[in-house]
Design an enzyme around this catalytic site. Structure first.
Site, mmCIF file in Angstrom:
data_model
loop_
_atom_site.group_PDB
_atom_site.id
_atom_site.type_symbol
_atom_site.label_atom_id
_atom_site.label_comp_id
_atom_site.label_asym_id
_atom_site.label_seq_id
_atom_site.Cartn_x
_atom_site.Cartn_y
_atom_site.Cartn_z
ATOM 1 N N ASN A 42 30.559 -49.609 -68.855
ATOM 2 C CA ASN A 42 31.057 -49.949 -70.152
ATOM 3 C C ASN A 42 31.278 -51.586 -70.264
ATOM 4 O OD1 ASN A 42 33.038 -49.202 -68.329
ATOM 5 N ND2 ASN A 42 34.268 -48.264 -70.194
ATOM 6 N N GLU A 55 26.599 -45.401 -70.556
ATOM 7 C CA GLU A 55 25.466 -44.840 -70.724
ATOM 8 C C GLU A 55 24.297 -45.687 -71.519
ATOM 9 O OE1 GLU A 55 28.270 -43.560 -71.209
ATOM 10 O OE2 GLU A 55 28.507 -41.451 -70.770
HETATM 11 N N1 THU Z 1 32.946 -44.685 -72.431
HETATM 12 C C1 THU Z 1 31.982 -44.779 -71.794
HETATM 13 O O1 THU Z 1 31.414 -45.796 -71.239
HETATM 14 N N2 THU Z 1 30.942 -43.438 -71.806
HETATM 15 C C2 THU Z 1 31.402 -42.538 -72.418
HETATM 16 O O2 THU Z 1 30.614 -41.384 -72.383
HETATM 17 C C3 THU Z 1 32.954 -42.337 -72.764
HETATM 18 C C4 THU Z 1 33.625 -43.542 -73.145
HETATM 19 C C5 THU Z 1 33.974 -46.029 -72.520
HETATM 20 C C6 THU Z 1 34.119 -46.681 -73.869
HETATM 21 C C7 THU Z 1 35.398 -47.390 -73.548
HETATM 22 O O3 THU Z 1 35.120 -48.597 -72.839
HETATM 23 C C8 THU Z 1 36.184 -46.332 -72.708
HETATM 24 O O4 THU Z 1 35.071 -45.676 -71.995
HETATM 25 C C9 THU Z 1 37.285 -45.755 -73.111
HETATM 26 O O5 THU Z 1 36.785 -45.199 -74.403
#
Ligand code: THU
Length: 130
Positions: A42, A55
């Protein structure tokens, strides 16, 4: 390559996360039908809604690699229950999935759960509906 090695690579992906706002790192490893691997993490932004999920970045990398069939997708967070894809990411994964696509939820110490994408997102909308 063993699932243990896949977990290790997913952990490496998680270590790259740029998460100064949530402090919630997520790592993803996609294994395609042809056996190739694509990582993602992320990436947040000071303008909060512009952040990208792990993802999404792994899927972008897979598409740049010329592939479009996800066989397995590992999702890791630091939670004990492992990484669970958000609703939007379930739909993102759906685009490149079939009935056998597995989502493997991991924490840093290993695999916690595995589930077919079709169970995470039942009766879903996809390209064949257009
Ligand atoms: N996040 C992801 O990378 N994938 C997910 O499926 C759930 C949420 C990230 C987004 C944000 O950077 C952090 O997790 C908190 O929501």
């Amino acid at each position: 390559m063993s699932e243990q090695s896949h977990v290790k690579i997913t952990k490496e992906a998680m270590s790259k996360a740029y998460v100064p706002y949530s402090n919630y790192p997520v790592g993803v490893l996609i294994i395609t039908d042809s056996g190739n691997q694509y990582m993602g993490c992320n990436v947040e932004n000071a303008s909060y809604p512009l952040g990208n999920c792990a993802e999404a970045s792994a899927i972008a990398s897979m598409v740049m690699g010329g592939e479009s069939k996800i066989n397995k997708i590992y999702v890791m967070t630091k939670n004990d229950e492992g990484g669970i894809p958000c609703g939007g990411c379930r739909q993102r994964i759906r685009e490149f999935s079939d009935a056998s696509t597995e989502v493997i939820m991991c924490s840093p110490d290993g695999i916690k759960n595995r589930i077919h994408l079709s169970d995470l997102l039942p009766q879903s909308f996809g390209p064949e509906h257009l």
